[in-house]
Structures are given as structure tokens and as C-alpha cells.
Design an enzyme around this catalytic site. Structure first.
Site, PDB file in Angstrom:
ATOM      1  N   CYS A   1       0.958  -1.411   0.197  1.00  0.00           N
ATOM      2  CA  CYS A   1      -0.269  -0.262   0.447  1.00  0.00           C
ATOM      3  C   CYS A   1       0.880   1.150  -0.195  1.00  0.00           C
ATOM      4  CB  CYS A   1      -0.522   0.581   0.913  1.00  0.00           C
ATOM      5  SG  CYS A   1      -2.321  -1.052   1.088  1.00  0.00           S
TER       6      CYS A   1
ATOM      7  N   ARG B   1       4.099  -0.398  -4.792  1.00  0.00           N
ATOM      8  CA  ARG B   1       3.907  -1.002  -3.176  1.00  0.00           C
ATOM      9  C   ARG B   1       2.985  -1.547  -3.265  1.00  0.00           C
ATOM     10  NH1 ARG B   1       6.858   1.344   0.627  1.00  0.00           N
ATOM     11  NH2 ARG B   1       5.131   1.166   2.133  1.00  0.00           N
TER      12      ARG B   1
ATOM     13  N   TRP C   1      -2.516  -2.978  -1.445  1.00  0.00           N
ATOM     14  CA  TRP C   1      -2.211  -4.100  -1.680  1.00  0.00           C
ATOM     15  C   TRP C   1      -3.478  -4.600  -0.875  1.00  0.00           C
ATOM     16  CZ3 TRP C   1      -0.036  -7.910   1.348  1.00  0.00           C
ATOM     17  CH2 TRP C   1       0.081  -9.672   0.885  1.00  0.00           C
TER      18      TRP C   1
ATOM     19  N   ASN D   1      -1.826   2.142   5.022  1.00  0.00           N
ATOM     20  CA  ASN D   1      -1.828   1.079   5.139  1.00  0.00           C
ATOM     21  C   ASN D   1      -1.352   0.500   6.239  1.00  0.00           C
ATOM     22  OD1 ASN D   1       0.904  -0.490   3.885  1.00  0.00           O
ATOM     23  ND2 ASN D   1       1.985   1.172   4.311  1.00  0.00           N
ATOM     24  N   GLY D   2      -1.705  -0.857   6.902  1.00  0.00           N
ATOM     25  CA  GLY D   2      -0.842  -2.069   7.874  1.00  0.00           C
ATOM     26  C   GLY D   2      -2.810  -2.711   8.590  1.00  0.00           C
TER      27      GLY D   2
ATOM     28  N   GLU E   1      17.655 -18.387  -5.096  1.00  0.00           N
ATOM     29  CA  GLU E   1      17.728 -16.639  -5.715  1.00  0.00           C
ATOM     30  C   GLU E   1      17.037 -16.879  -7.337  1.00  0.00           C
ATOM     31  OE1 GLU E   1      16.821 -13.886  -3.831  1.00  0.00           O
ATOM     32  OE2 GLU E   1      16.932 -13.044  -5.325  1.00  0.00           O
TER      33      GLU E   1
ATOM     34  N   LYS F   1      13.225 -15.530  -8.670  1.00  0.00           N
ATOM     35  CA  LYS F   1      13.564 -14.362  -9.380  1.00  0.00           C
ATOM     36  C   LYS F   1      12.457 -15.483 -10.361  1.00  0.00           C
ATOM     37  CE  LYS F   1      14.575 -11.859  -7.607  1.00  0.00           C
ATOM     38  NZ  LYS F   1      14.902 -11.197  -6.366  1.00  0.00           N
TER      39      LYS F   1
ATOM     40  N   GLU G   1       8.943 -15.458  -9.255  1.00  0.00           N
ATOM     41  CA  GLU G   1       8.148 -14.807  -9.090  1.00  0.00           C
ATOM     42  C   GLU G   1       8.188 -13.815  -9.882  1.00  0.00           C
ATOM     43  OE1 GLU G   1       9.886 -12.002  -5.982  1.00  0.00           O
ATOM     44  OE2 GLU G   1      11.738 -12.073  -7.233  1.00  0.00           O
TER      45      GLU G   1
ATOM     46  N   HIS H   1      17.583 -37.456  -3.212  1.00  0.00           N
ATOM     47  CA  HIS H   1      16.397 -37.816  -2.316  1.00  0.00           C
ATOM     48  C   HIS H   1      15.728 -37.506  -2.354  1.00  0.00           C
ATOM     49  CE1 HIS H   1      20.395 -38.580   0.225  1.00  0.00           C
ATOM     50  NE2 HIS H   1      21.366 -37.279  -0.382  1.00  0.00           N
TER      51      HIS H   1
ATOM     52  N   LYS I   1       6.023  -4.398  -3.358  1.00  0.00           N
ATOM     53  CA  LYS I   1       7.502  -4.437  -2.628  1.00  0.00           C
ATOM     54  C   LYS I   1       7.683  -3.867  -1.080  1.00  0.00           C
ATOM     55  CE  LYS I   1      12.005  -3.244  -4.021  1.00  0.00           C
ATOM     56  NZ  LYS I   1      12.494  -4.276  -4.468  1.00  0.00           N
TER      57      LYS I   1
HETATM   58  C1  F6R Z   1      11.681 -10.852  -3.537  1.00  0.00           C
HETATM   59  C2  F6R Z   1      11.993 -10.157  -3.845  1.00  0.00           C
HETATM   60  C3  F6R Z   1      11.240 -10.235  -1.840  1.00  0.00           C
HETATM   61  C4  F6R Z   1      11.992  -9.816  -0.987  1.00  0.00           C
HETATM   62  C5  F6R Z   1      11.795 -10.334   1.277  1.00  0.00           C
HETATM   63  C6  F6R Z   1      11.859  -9.198   2.263  1.00  0.00           C
HETATM   64  O1  F6R Z   1      12.461 -10.426  -4.887  1.00  0.00           O
HETATM   65  O2  F6R Z   1      12.052  -8.638  -3.297  1.00  0.00           O
HETATM   66  O3  F6R Z   1      11.473 -11.852  -1.500  1.00  0.00           O
HETATM   67  O4  F6R Z   1      13.468  -9.679  -0.526  1.00  0.00           O
HETATM   68  O5  F6R Z   1      10.262  -9.311   1.396  1.00  0.00           O
HETATM   69  O6  F6R Z   1      12.257  -7.083   2.227  1.00  0.00           O
HETATM   70  P1  F6R Z   1      13.338  -6.577   2.363  1.00  0.00           P
HETATM   71  O7  F6R Z   1      14.911  -6.676   1.850  1.00  0.00           O
HETATM   72  O8  F6R Z   1      13.405  -4.954   2.158  1.00  0.00           O
HETATM   73  O9  F6R Z   1      13.111  -6.778   3.882  1.00  0.00           O
END
Ligand code: F6R
Length: 613
Positions: A2, A27, A74, A100-101, A486, A490, A493, A509, A608
């Protein structure tokens, strides 16, 4: 998670509010809304969809006025639709509020407010807030908006960043925060609130961070910050250090691609002035006054989420290798509800790009309550984790807008490498020669990353082959195991292809059962100390007709016969391969997602900065 923007001032506010929302769209992007106060009433619209849908809906409205708020959502409580979108209003349509929250006691408050004849229209937790403010504004109480918001907030449990306006109190905006980021922008005769400085960075460079349980009252004549007991606070005004261009796409199709390509620079920025290759010495400003802590630490616990958790896994190996100290990595979301044993000498390192991740913040609080010294490895300057840790090291990667984290990961690994090297230097756990070798290689890494980015044709061609896959397996050993995790994250997502990361030898396994000619396996096979073992794992896959994409070290001609596709990276030390091998995996995910027509900067269901648990 949000995005909020609010404005008080004398300018035409349509562009300020809608422009701010566009910068906050990373966001949350399932619905959006706007409300302004105009001639004693509220002009408001909100819609399911993106900011461009809101712009259409708002195009016929007169949004001139001196105070307004807007929100991009969001969803947590209530599906994304027009009604659940923010702002929310009260029964009398007098107040508009964005949030937001999560309001945790919303059900009991809703029941109470319904008994007092409040009529609810949405399924959100937020709506109780606006009715609660209305309740406290009732004539019989005679409260101002500020007082009504303060009294309401004293009754809620949970987290919030809010901005509220009242049709009957011209030119006044009240904002407050607990656990969700919110800051003020200080202009001349105009003031802003935003979940992130990006919301208003083009209008002012001066900001005030609100702390938890603080509220702000803004009008074109000035602003006041108070706590929830109505005591006035005296916050510092700080300056934004980065440039506006950093939050723009700069000619790239997507923020993600721009941020992937920025990595030679961002890794350099994470090293700048901190490491001397000639002496092997590291100096980290934030840790200068905490050398005893680093010298005497007996155990390190990393805590983080997602990509930052993957970077922490590499941090753990670095600490073990360079400093010979026990180190562990905890998912913040698990750690916060566990009963950890903090042995004497434990130091916690919270790793976070945004510095606002709710679970990481809660894990930090848990350790702090036990008196554990806490360091932050954070990108966003002034964020909650940066402020609440005892000290720390900034990434200096600049704003990361793409929802899929890329440049933050490489900067985190770079900073964790330097913390480990500094600890080794203070404790004498590496020879001078080895210290120099590591420092020397660290400063060569930006050039090596650039080398990978200079030739991406082969990655694009491989992406053509991967675009039709339904599943993919990512395998790595040692330092490459977190890179496998990782790379898989990527891909899943942003392209929605199901992908799993595994330690390469664990494959036999269980996951080996999945291997067939439809299931590509991405194998990290750089020339490190486990290379030969990884080759055996590749053979096992090929024996089952699996297709293999290997990421190998330049000069390894033999790999071309072993794997179906090979991406080469320059040679480096074992511990630094993650900083090179992750780059093609980021690009692969990106190009696959482009070929699948996915919305790369705004993947479905994601947002994000996860400021709710
Ligand atoms: C994946 C991604 C998330 C963040 C996670 C932690 O691409 O961006 O997995 O890494 O939400 O976020 P931060 O680093 O902001 O604590």
C-alpha cells in the site's frame, strides 16, 4: 505494501497526488483511490485496478482544493474491488482516510461501532478507523480532527500509516504511524505525507521521519508532530541524498532491467571508501565505534526474509570461513514467534533492502528485548530497521523500485563480505596475504559483473527455450546453493513458472523423481572447490534425459559437452561467485518473463516492502 500520498498547499493537487501514486505503485497495485477536500465537501473516486484506471475515473472530476489524499492498495482484508479500495469514508461522508497496515482488533471495534449505528460498506479492517474518528468528531464531543484521530488511535491495536482529511476542517491533514512507514515532505508553504519519499521527491528534498506512535498535523501554514499523548515532538529535518533520475526508468523497458544493469555501479558504491586492496583493510563508518562488539562476538544470527534471506545464507558462510565464528540464518517470520536461545556474545544482523519488512522488524524487536546487540544491513536510509538497530552498514544501492529484488541482493552480499572481512581483520583470523587477496578481488567484481552484462545474447536465446517450461529446478552447492534459491525465486515471482532451488546433492533424495525432458535444470557449476561434485550431479540428471543449463567459469570448454546450454562468468574466488553467477539468473528470469508477456515490475499478488505480517 500500500502506498499513501497526501498534500496540503496552494498548488493544483491532481498531478501531485496522481503523480505520487504512480511513483508508489510498486508498493501495491490492485486498486487505488483519491479524495480531496473542496468547498466544504469531499470529492472522491476509487477503483479496482491500476493507477491508470484511477486516472481515467478521476479525469472528469474537479480535484482542485488545498488538501487531498490518495492510496494504492495491496489487499489484506477484503478482495480488491472498488468498495474495498481506499480512501474510506464515514457514515456522514465527512472524513476520508487512507491506511497502510492491519488493524488487528477491527472485529471487536466493528461490532461496537455497529451498535452505535455506524453503517459499514466494505470488507476491510481499515473502515473501522474512519468510523472511530467520526465517533470522536461527533458534535457532542466537539473535537478537532487531530483530537478525534488521536483518541481513535488510542483504541486500535495493530499497525498503521494513515492520512486523514475532514470536509469541515479546510486545509488540515492529519497523519500518523505505528509499524508502517510514513514520512513528511517539507516544502515552502506546502507539505506532503508519503509511505516513501519517492511519492513527493520532485517537490522537496527535505523530510521528517515519523516514529511509531507519532502523528503529524499539516496545514499550508506549517506542521506539528506530536505523540499519541498529544505532547509536541521536535523532529529533525533530513535531506534526501539521491537524485530523481534514480527513481525513473531512464530509457529501460522495466525498472528490473535497469536495476540489473546498475549492478556494476551499485556494487562499486557498496565498496567505495570502505575497502583498500593494497592493505586488505576494511573500514565501515557505522561499525567504527563498535569494534569491541565485533571483536568479542561469539555467535552471529542473521535474520531476514526472501531475497535478503538468501543473501544472509551467503553472509553466514562468509562469517564461518573468514572469522571462524558460528553463524545461523533465521527466517524473520519464524524467528519472531520462536523461543530462541541467546547465548552470551550473540550479535544479531538484520538484513533488509527496504528496512520496513514487518517480520524482520519484529525479529529485531525480539532480540532487542533480550538485550542482544543488533546491526542492520539496510538499503533505505532512515527506514525503521536502520533507525532501530544499534548500528549498521547501508548498501547505498539507491532506490530499488522493481518488485523483484536484484541490485539489493548483490549489494547485501558485498556489504556482508566486508563485515566478515572487517571482523577477520579485528580478530586476526586471516593471514595478511589472504586478507589482501580477498580485498583485491572484491574491488575487481564490478568490472567482472559488467563483463557479464556486456554480452547477454546467449541468455536471451536460452530464455526462448525456457519460456514454455512449467517447472524448473535450480541446483547449487556451497556458496552457490543460496544462488540456486535466489535464481528460482526470481523465475517464479516474475514469470510464474514453478521453480525450486535445492542443494545439488539433495536432488537424489527426492527431487530427482521429477527429472524428465520437460524439466530443465539450472546448475550452478563455477570452478570452485565443489566443482567436481557438481559435475557428478549434472551426469545424474543427463542420465535421466534431463536438460541442463550450466553456469560455469570462463575457459571451461568441457562444460559445453556436458550441458545443453552454458552461460560463462569470469573467474573469481569461491566466496564471490554468487556475485557473478546470480547476474545471468536474474537476466534469465527477466527475459523469460518478457517472453511470457508478464507484468515484470508489478508481478501478480506481490508488492514491494512487505509491511504487514
Ligand atoms: C524477492 C523480494 C522479496 C524481498 C523480501 C524482503 O525478489 O524482493 O523476497 O527480498 O520481501 O524484503 P526486504 O529486503 O525489504 O526486507
Amino acid at each position: 505494501m500500500c502506498g499513501i500520498i497526501g498534500y496540503v498547499g496552494r498548488k493544483e493537487q491532481r498531478d501531485i497526488l496522481l503523480g505520487g501514486l504512480r511513483r508508489l505503485e510498486y508498493r501495491g497495485y490492485d486498486s487505488a483511490g483519491i479524495a480531496v477536500q473542496r468547498n466544504g465537501s469531499l470529492v472522491m473516486t476509487k477503483v479496482k485496478g491500476k493507477i491508470r484506471d484511477l486516472e481515467k475515473a478521476a479525469s472528469s472530476l474537479d480535484l482542485t482544493g488545498s488538501v487531498g489524499i490518495a492510496h494504492t492498495r495491496w489487499a489484506t482484508h477484503g478482495e480488491p474491488n472498488d468498495i474495498n479500495a481506499h480512501p474510506h469514508t464515514c457514515c456522514g461522508n465527512r472524513i476520508a482516510l487512507v491506511h497502510n497496515g492491519i488493524i488487528e482488533n477491527y472485529q471487536s471495534l466493528r461490532t461496537l461501532l455497529k451498535e452505535r449505528d455506524h453503517h459499514f460498506t466494505s470488507d476491510t479492517d481499515t473502515e473501522v478507523l474512519v468510523h472511530l474518528v467520526e465517533e470522536h468528531l461527533k458534535d457532542s464531543y466537539g473535537h478537532s480532527l487531530e483530537e478525534a484521530v488521536r483518541l481513535a488511535l488510542n483504541e486500535v491495536e495493530g499497525t498503521y500509516g494513515i492520512a486523514v482529511i475532514d470536509a469541515e476542517q479546510p486545509g488540515v491533514l492529519v497523519a500518523a504511524r505505528r509499524g508502517s512507514p510514513l514520512l513528511l515532505g517539507i516544502g515552502s508553504d506546502e507539505y506532503f505525507v508519503g509511505s516513501d519519499v519517492a511519492a513527493f521527491a520532485e517537490y522537496t528534498r527535505e523530510i521528517v521521519y515519523l516514529n511509531d506512535d507519532e502523528m503529524a498535523v499539516l496545514s499550508p501554514d506549517g506542521y506539528l508532530v506530536k505523540n499519541l499523548q498529544a505532547e509536541e515532538m521536535n523532529p529533525d529535518v533530513e535531506k534526501i541524498t539521491w537524485e530523481l533520475g534514480q527513481i525513473e526508468k531512464g530509457g529501460f523497458d522495466h525498472f528490473m532491467l535497469k536495476e540489473i544493469r546498475e549492478q556494476p555501479q551499485t556494487v562499486l558504491d557498496a565498496l567505495r571508501g570502505r575497502v583498500r586492496p593494497d592493505t586488505g583493510q576494511v573500514k565501515l563508518g557505522g561499525l567504527q565505534d563498535h569494534q569491541d562488539l565485533l571483536k568479542n562476538a561469539k555467535r552471529i544470527i542473521f535474520t531476514s526474509c526472501g531475497t535478503s534471506w538468501h543473501a544472509s545464507l551467503i553472509g553466514r558462510r562468509l562469517i564461518e570461513e573468514f572469522v571462524r565464528l558460528p553463524a545461523e540464518v533465521e527466517y524473520a517470520s519464524e524467528f519472531r514467534y520462536s523461543t530462541p536461545v541467546f547465548t552470551p556474545g550473540t550479535v544479531l544482523i538484520a538484513v533488509s533492502q527496504s528496512g520496513e519488512t514487518a517480520d524482520t522488524l519484529a525479529a529485531l524487536h525480539l532480540a532487542k528485548e533480550e538485550g542482544i546487540p543488533c546491526l542492520g544491513v539496510v538499503n533505505v536510509v532512515g527506514s525503521s530497521i536502520a533507525r532501530e538497530t544499534d548500528t549498521g552498514v547501508y548498501l547505498h544501492a539507491g532506490p530499488e523500485i522493481g518488485v523483484a529484488s536484484t541490485k539489493a541482493f548483490t549489494s547485501q552480499v558485498t556489504v556482508l563480505s566486508q563485515i566478515s572481512l572487517l571482523m577477520a581483520q579485528l580478530r586476526g583470523t586471516l593471514t595478511e596475504e589472504r586478507q589482501k587477496e580477498i580485498a583485491g578481488e572484491l574491488v575487481r567484481l564490478p568490472g567482472k559483473i559488467q563483463q557479464i552484462l556486456d554480452d547477454t545474447d546467449c541468455i536471451e536465446k536460452i530464455a526462448d527455450q525456457f519460456a514454455g517450461a512449467d517447472n524448473a529446478l535450480y541446483l547449487g552447492r556451497g556458496y552457490s546453493f543460496p544462488v540456486a534459491l535466489e535464481g528460482a525465486l526470481k523465475l517464479k515471482e516474475i514469470s510464474y513458472i514453478h521453480a525450486e532451488g535445492y542443494p545439488a546433492a539433495e536432488m537424489k533424495h527426492g527431487p530427482i523423481a521429477l527429472i524428465d525432458d520437460d524439466m530443465p535444470a539450472v546448475i550452478l557449476a563455477p570452478g570452485d572447490h565443489v566443482y567436481e561434485k557438481v559435475v557428478s550431479n549434472i551426469e545424474e540428471i543427463r542420465a535421466r534425459r534431463g536438460r541442463v543449463l550450466a553456469v560455469a567459469t570462463e575457459g571451461n570448454e568441457a562444460m559445453a559437452d556436458l550441458a545443453d546450454w552454458v552461460i560463462y562468468v569470469p573467474e573469481t574466488l569461491d566466496c564471490f561467485y554468487p556475485l557473478l553467477t546470480v547476474i545471468p539468473l536474474q537476466l534469465l528470469a527477466y527475459y523469460v518473463a518478457v517472453r511470457r508477456g508478464c507484468n515484470i515490475d508489478q508481478p501478480r499478488n506481490l508488492a514491494k516492502s512487505v509491511t504487514v505480517e
